[in-house]
Structures are given as structure tokens and as C-alpha cells.
Write an enzyme that holds these catalytic residues in place. Sequence first.
Site, mmCIF file in Angstrom:
data_model
loop_
_atom_site.group_PDB
_atom_site.id
_atom_site.type_symbol
_atom_site.label_atom_id
_atom_site.label_comp_id
_atom_site.label_asym_id
_atom_site.label_seq_id
_atom_site.Cartn_x
_atom_site.Cartn_y
_atom_site.Cartn_z
ATOM 1 N N CYS A 159 0.816 -1.224 0.000
ATOM 2 C CA CYS A 159 0.000 0.000 0.000
ATOM 3 C C CYS A 159 0.851 1.276 0.000
ATOM 4 O O CYS A 159 0.325 2.363 -0.265
ATOM 5 C CB CYS A 159 -0.947 0.011 1.193
ATOM 6 S SG CYS A 159 -2.035 -1.405 1.253
ATOM 7 N N HIS B 90 -3.149 7.490 2.375
ATOM 8 C CA HIS B 90 -3.545 6.159 1.898
ATOM 9 C C HIS B 90 -4.987 5.910 2.309
ATOM 10 O O HIS B 90 -5.370 6.135 3.447
ATOM 11 C CB HIS B 90 -2.616 5.114 2.511
ATOM 12 C CG HIS B 90 -3.039 3.707 2.245
ATOM 13 N ND1 HIS B 90 -3.484 3.283 1.018
ATOM 14 C CD2 HIS B 90 -3.093 2.625 3.064
ATOM 15 C CE1 HIS B 90 -3.791 2.002 1.088
ATOM 16 N NE2 HIS B 90 -3.566 1.576 2.312
ATOM 17 N N ASN C 87 -9.941 -0.138 0.094
ATOM 18 C CA ASN C 87 -8.479 -0.044 0.062
ATOM 19 C C ASN C 87 -7.970 -0.669 -1.240
ATOM 20 O O ASN C 87 -8.038 -1.881 -1.410
ATOM 21 C CB ASN C 87 -7.914 -0.772 1.281
ATOM 22 C CG ASN C 87 -6.401 -0.670 1.375
ATOM 23 O OD1 ASN C 87 -5.732 -0.259 0.427
ATOM 24 N ND2 ASN C 87 -5.871 -1.061 2.514
HETATM 25 N N1 ACO Z 1 -18.488 -8.085 9.587
HETATM 26 C C1 ACO Z 1 -18.984 -8.332 10.789
HETATM 27 N N2 ACO Z 1 -18.222 -8.675 11.841
HETATM 28 C C2 ACO Z 1 -16.894 -8.735 11.651
HETATM 29 C C3 ACO Z 1 -16.315 -8.479 10.410
HETATM 30 C C4 ACO Z 1 -17.164 -8.145 9.351
HETATM 31 N N3 ACO Z 1 -16.713 -7.874 8.100
HETATM 32 N N4 ACO Z 1 -14.977 -8.615 10.532
HETATM 33 C C5 ACO Z 1 -14.734 -8.948 11.803
HETATM 34 N N5 ACO Z 1 -15.902 -9.024 12.497
HETATM 35 C C6 ACO Z 1 -16.110 -9.358 13.886
HETATM 36 C C7 ACO Z 1 -14.948 -10.122 14.476
HETATM 37 O O1 ACO Z 1 -15.065 -11.497 14.179
HETATM 38 C C8 ACO Z 1 -15.117 -9.818 15.949
HETATM 39 O O2 ACO Z 1 -16.128 -10.665 16.470
HETATM 40 P P1 ACO Z 1 -15.921 -11.415 17.864
HETATM 41 O O3 ACO Z 1 -15.718 -10.312 18.876
HETATM 42 O O4 ACO Z 1 -17.188 -12.172 18.014
HETATM 43 O O5 ACO Z 1 -14.701 -12.244 17.677
HETATM 44 C C9 ACO Z 1 -15.669 -8.394 15.969
HETATM 45 O O6 ACO Z 1 -16.166 -8.148 14.646
HETATM 46 C C10 ACO Z 1 -14.651 -7.346 16.305
HETATM 47 O O7 ACO Z 1 -13.501 -7.617 15.572
HETATM 48 P P2 ACO Z 1 -12.264 -6.687 15.715
HETATM 49 O O8 ACO Z 1 -11.181 -7.223 14.831
HETATM 50 O O9 ACO Z 1 -11.995 -6.441 17.144
HETATM 51 O O10 ACO Z 1 -12.844 -5.353 15.058
HETATM 52 P P3 ACO Z 1 -12.169 -3.950 15.063
HETATM 53 O O11 ACO Z 1 -13.097 -2.983 15.649
HETATM 54 O O12 ACO Z 1 -10.769 -4.000 15.572
HETATM 55 O O13 ACO Z 1 -12.079 -3.645 13.512
HETATM 56 C C11 ACO Z 1 -10.653 -3.721 11.579
HETATM 57 C C12 ACO Z 1 -11.402 -4.518 12.621
HETATM 58 C C13 ACO Z 1 -11.638 -2.849 10.814
HETATM 59 C C14 ACO Z 1 -9.971 -4.680 10.615
HETATM 60 C C15 ACO Z 1 -9.611 -2.833 12.328
HETATM 61 O O14 ACO Z 1 -8.798 -3.606 13.123
HETATM 62 C C16 ACO Z 1 -8.780 -2.061 11.355
HETATM 63 O O15 ACO Z 1 -9.229 -1.113 10.756
HETATM 64 N N6 ACO Z 1 -7.500 -2.420 11.205
HETATM 65 C C17 ACO Z 1 -6.660 -1.845 10.192
HETATM 66 C C18 ACO Z 1 -6.653 -2.795 9.063
HETATM 67 C C19 ACO Z 1 -6.505 -2.185 7.719
HETATM 68 O O16 ACO Z 1 -6.929 -1.107 7.407
HETATM 69 N N7 ACO Z 1 -5.893 -2.966 6.881
HETATM 70 C C20 ACO Z 1 -5.730 -2.595 5.531
HETATM 71 C C21 ACO Z 1 -4.449 -3.086 5.014
HETATM 72 S S1 ACO Z 1 -3.129 -2.299 5.765
HETATM 73 C C22 ACO Z 1 -3.098 -0.808 5.236
HETATM 74 O O17 ACO Z 1 -3.493 -0.536 4.151
HETATM 75 C C23 ACO Z 1 -2.555 0.129 6.136
#
Ligand code: ACO
Length: 319
Positions: free
Chosen positions: A113, A246, A276
Site C-alpha cells: 500500500c 492512503h 483499500n
Molecule cells: N463483519 C462483521 N463482523 C466482523 C467483520 C465483518 N466484516 N470482521 C470482523 N468481524 C467481527 C470479528 O469477528 C469480531 O467478532 P468477535 O468479537 O465475536 O470475535 C468483531 O467483529 C470485532 O472484531 P475486531 O477485529 O476487534 O474489530 P475492530 O473494531 O478491531 O475492527 C478492523 C477490525 C476494521 C480490521 C480494524 O482492526 C482495522 O481497521 N484495522 C486496520 C486494518 C486495515 O486497514 N488494513 C488494511 C491493510 S493495511 C493498510 O493498508 C494500512
Amino acid sequence: MNYSKIAGTGSYLPNRVVTNSELQTRIDTSDEWIVSRTGIEARHIAAEGEKTTDLAEHAARAAMAAANVNADDIDLIIVATTTPDKVFPSTACLLQARLGVKQGAAFDVQAVCTGFVYALSIADKFVASGQHRCALVVGAEIFSRLLDWNDRRTCVLFGDGAGAVVLKASKEPGILSSHLYADGSMGHILQVDGGVSAGKLADNPYLQMDGAAVFRLATRVLHECATEALRHNGFTVEDLDWLVPHQANMRIINSTTDKLNLPRERVITTVAQHGNTSAASVPLALDTAVRDQRIKPGQLVLIEGVGGGMTWGSVLLRF
Ligand code: ACO
């Protein structure tokens, strides 16, 4: 002093739009979850048979038209991509042939990215030094083919697309500085494990991510490299006209913006429309804001990225 300066921008998104509502009919997710956690409303997905070079060509031709240059003018092509059509030739060489460019160098950059930020920084060094005169810098990705579409934790986040700029030699200030970083020891928090160096396509071909760890690293390093770029050039946040970050996730973008004390109105965001798109995300956002005339000639623009590797970096420029 010689500079490199952006002379034109272009972008392309595949026709097929997959909304959150469509995803929730296929996997256990909801529009409410995706929008509240990421700000993403839809993503564009490449058609069967459509390749990264096809997306790159659309964006490149749009940028060349905007810059009023043709194939005879381009003497450097750099394509940032994680999803090349082939192991080789590089996507940049495939693109060079498509565009009918006969001179200069062409190569790919792999910084996931952060790829476009790396590629723009490299092109700036070549053009500002006088070694090349007119560079085409492209970020193009078909990330949809790296995803396990049954894994709701990752598949909702990404999409396909391409963006490009033409960078020309200039006496007027264009790119002012770039600041690139990597920490390979953090590679495991965002990776596609599969590879070809074992003599066959080995291991897991799908993207795996520790979302919380990526979130923590991204918000820290994006703030650090934005602050560094401004300080290095003797500017403060008040001097900045636009931040083009980004486009991974609205929560990461808002956190970075708020830490900088930058009003959110001065941030270009397009992540809602395409998710993304990895290396394509920054030039897609840049092109959008140039074409709708928010970004104007002479304005101070900071672009920054973070991604797999882990890699991150920024480029500060006068548009
Ligand atoms: N729909 C519904 N529920 C979901 C989904 C979904 N698509 N994905 C995960 N969940 C659930 C999980 O299973 C979890 O359930 P559980 O508590 O029963 O186990 C719950 O939602 C919470 O999951 P978390 O991972 O704690 O959710 P969080 O609030 O941390 O958000 C996210 C997750 C959006 C991925 C966050 O961590 C994030 O934004 N991270 C950055 C990742 C990113 O942007 N990556 C892109 C590539 S890297 C880059 O470009 C920089």
C-alpha cells in the site's frame, strides 16, 4: 535547482461495483459493521480476464492526456503493484509496450500500500537529477484476487483500481521532499504467504492480517512521517492545503488527521467509494481531487502511505 513536478493525473476503477449490501447476502457481515469500522461503502472489482496492466493503461492514458504528453515524451515508467500480471516481464514493461513507449527505463516497485509513495519518490530522484525528463508513475492493483472471499475480516476492506501521474522536470518547485521507511520485522502482521521461489506456487495464497496491530502501527507512523515532512521543509500544519493519505480506512485517516490538528475538511478521502486499493489508493484520491478542482496549482499537498512490509512514507509537494 531542478525539481520534478506533477504535470497530470489519471485514474481508473473497474465497472463492477460491489456494495456492502451485496456482501451481506454472501457472508456474515452488515453494511452497518463495515461502515462504522472502516467508512467503506463499496468497492470496484475487476472483470474476469481483466488484468492489472489493463487498469494501469486506463489510468496512464488519462494522466498522459491531462499532462498533454505522448509516448515519445515518456522516458521512465514505474509501476507500483503487488498484483503483477506475470512473475515477469514486469507490469511496467507490459505497460510500456501497450503505450508504445520506445525509450527509457521501466520497472515495478513492490511496497504494497506504500507502493505509489515509494514509486513517486524514486521517480523524483531520477527526474530532478536530470537522468530522465518525463516519468509515468502508476499504482495499479487487483487485490480482489488475493482475498479469501469467505473471510469477512479481510475481504470487506479491499478493492481494485489504478491511478497515475506524469512527473516532468521543472525549474519551479514540485516535489519538495520524500521520506521512506520499512520495518521488515513487522512483516507478519499483514502478508500473503504464498510465493513462487519454491519452484511452484506454495503456501497460503490469501491475504492474512492482524487488524489491530496494523491499525496501531498505521496511526503511529502516518503521524510521524507527516510531522517529519512538514518540519523538514520548515512548514507547519497551517501551511498545508491538502493531505492525501492512503485510503485504507476512515478510522485510520481520522486518527492521523486529528493527531496532526488538521481540520478534516483539508483531507481528501475516497475510501468510501472504492475501499483499500493498495498502491492505487493515493493516486486515485489525488486524481479525484485534481479533477474536481479542490487541489489547485501552487497548493501544498502532503501524500502518505502505509502498508505491507511493513512500509510507510510521505511525499510533500507543490502541486
Ligand atoms: N463483519 C462483521 N463482523 C466482523 C467483520 C465483518 N466484516 N470482521 C470482523 N468481524 C467481527 C470479528 O469477528 C469480531 O467478532 P468477535 O468479537 O465475536 O470475535 C468483531 O467483529 C470485532 O472484531 P475486531 O477485529 O476487534 O474489530 P475492530 O473494531 O478491531 O475492527 C478492523 C477490525 C476494521 C480490521 C480494524 O482492526 C482495522 O481497521 N484495522 C486496520 C486494518 C486495515 O486497514 N488494513 C488494511 C491493510 S493495511 C493498510 O493498508 C494500512
